[in-house]
Design an enzyme around this catalytic site. Structure first.
Site, short mmCIF file in Angstrom:
data_model
loop_
_atom_site.label_atom_id
_atom_site.label_comp_id
_atom_site.label_asym_id
_atom_site.label_seq_id
_atom_site.Cartn_x
_atom_site.Cartn_y
_atom_site.Cartn_z
N LYS A 64 0.83 -1.21 0.00
CA LYS A 64 0.00 0.00 0.00
C LYS A 64 0.86 1.25 0.00
CE LYS A 64 -2.24 -0.91 3.80
NZ LYS A 64 -1.66 -2.21 4.14
N ARG A 141 -9.68 1.02 8.86
CA ARG A 141 -9.50 -0.42 8.98
C ARG A 141 -10.73 -1.11 9.56
NH1 ARG A 141 -3.39 -1.70 11.25
NH2 ARG A 141 -2.31 -1.51 9.24
N ARG A 175 11.29 -7.92 4.63
CA ARG A 175 11.41 -6.47 4.78
C ARG A 175 12.60 -6.10 5.68
NH1 ARG A 175 5.32 -4.20 5.75
NH2 ARG A 175 5.48 -5.51 7.62
N ARG A 219 12.19 -5.17 11.29
CA ARG A 219 11.19 -4.65 12.20
C ARG A 219 10.83 -5.69 13.24
NH1 ARG A 219 6.47 -2.01 8.60
NH2 ARG A 219 5.29 -3.16 10.17
N ARG A 230 -1.21 -10.93 12.24
CA ARG A 230 -1.66 -9.67 11.65
C ARG A 230 -2.53 -9.92 10.42
NH1 ARG A 230 3.62 -6.75 10.31
NH2 ARG A 230 2.27 -5.09 9.53
#
Length: 284
Positions: A64, A141, A175, A219, A230
């Site tokens: 996104k 959300r 990531r 992260r 998630r």
């Protein structure tokens, strides 16, 4: 909560007042079959006469931020990512930092109250800087958030990015962030062959420059257990929000066919923005 709602409404109202006076934005068009939204009394009806008001939906890790940021530069409106707002707060010494740290590390979604508070502050700062329009990323959300947003402004288009869950998991685990410059990279090399009628998908890694290579960090919430949780929570909560916008004729579903080189031109085509991108590239 009522006070936060009033603050959010005030922030968006300031945006709308500013956007009613900006010059036409040539080349901004809606996807085929999607009509311009109805404006309230006194507001202009042509969406090209003000900055766009768009929303990006999609699972964590779908991209996104990447595509919203590119469209932000293309259309000249700010990209406001609630995930970035949360991370900025986490890196601060503010009163919310410790509470947010516990929520994020467990893979849970941040509450409506906190998100609305952070978003309201961001919008107020943007108004002070003279920003017009916005592309929201990560908000709304929940149905509650969507209803609040619907009550203060007329979102024109909701772009719902979709990607296979096995690919999403690989992307999230790949990531990396440069601890020095804050750049975002991805070390995952995804090459899944098509089978049983499903198309293959290829996504090249987004590797850092040499000066960042030794400074990459992961992260804290990008572990397999947390990522799966998630994704589970998002999928559970996203269906009502998608239907909320689908029933209003504002939802554009976009299945990512691969990495940026494959997906970006097709996304522009879906948005009828190819000519706008060509003109901007030529001017640059």
């Amino acid at each position: 909560m009522a006070a936060m709602n009033r603050l959010l409404r005030a922030s968006f109202s300031s945006y709308l007042r500013r956007m009613s006076t900006v010059a036409p934005e040539a080349g901004v068009r809606f996807p085929p079959g999607m009509a311009a939204p109805k404006m309230g009394p006194g507001q202009r009806r042509d969406p090209r006469e003000r900055g766009v008001q768009w929303v990006f939906l999609g699972c964590p890790g779908v991209g996104k931020g990447t595509y919203a940021s590119r469209l932000s530069h293309l259309l000249g409106v700010p990209h406001i990512a609630t995930g970035d707002l949360v991370r900025e707060e986490l890196s601060s010494s503010g009163p919310l930092a410790q509470q947010l740290s516990a929520i994020v590390n467990q893979g849970h979604l941040v509450s409506d109250e906190i998100i609305i508070d952070l978003l309201s502050k961001r919008l107020q700062n943007g108004v002070a800087k003279g920003e017009t329009g916005f592309i929201l990323d990560g908000f709304p959300r929940t149905i509650r958030q969507a209803e609040i947003l619907e009550g203060v402004t007329d979102i024109e288009l909701v772009i719902n990015l979709k990607l296979r869950e096995d690919v999403l998991l690989e992307k999230c685990l790949g990531r990396r962030i440069c601890s020095q410059c804050g750049g975002n990279f991805n070390v995952a090399s995804i090459d899944i062959k098509g089978e049983n009628g499903r198309p293959g998908i290829y996504m090249a890694p987004l590797l850092p420059p040499p000066n960042c290579a030794s400074k990459l960090i992961t992260r804290s919430d990008d572990t397999e257990e947390v990522v799966k949780e998630r994704l589970r929570i998002y999928n559970e909560m996203s269906q009502p929000v998608e239907e909320f916008y689908r029933s209003r004729g504002k939802l554009l579903e976009f299945e990512l066919p691969g990495g940026i080189p494959e997906s970006w031109p097709k996304l522009l085509q879906a948005l009828n923005l190819e000519d706008h991108d060509d003109k901007q590239s030529a001017a640059a």
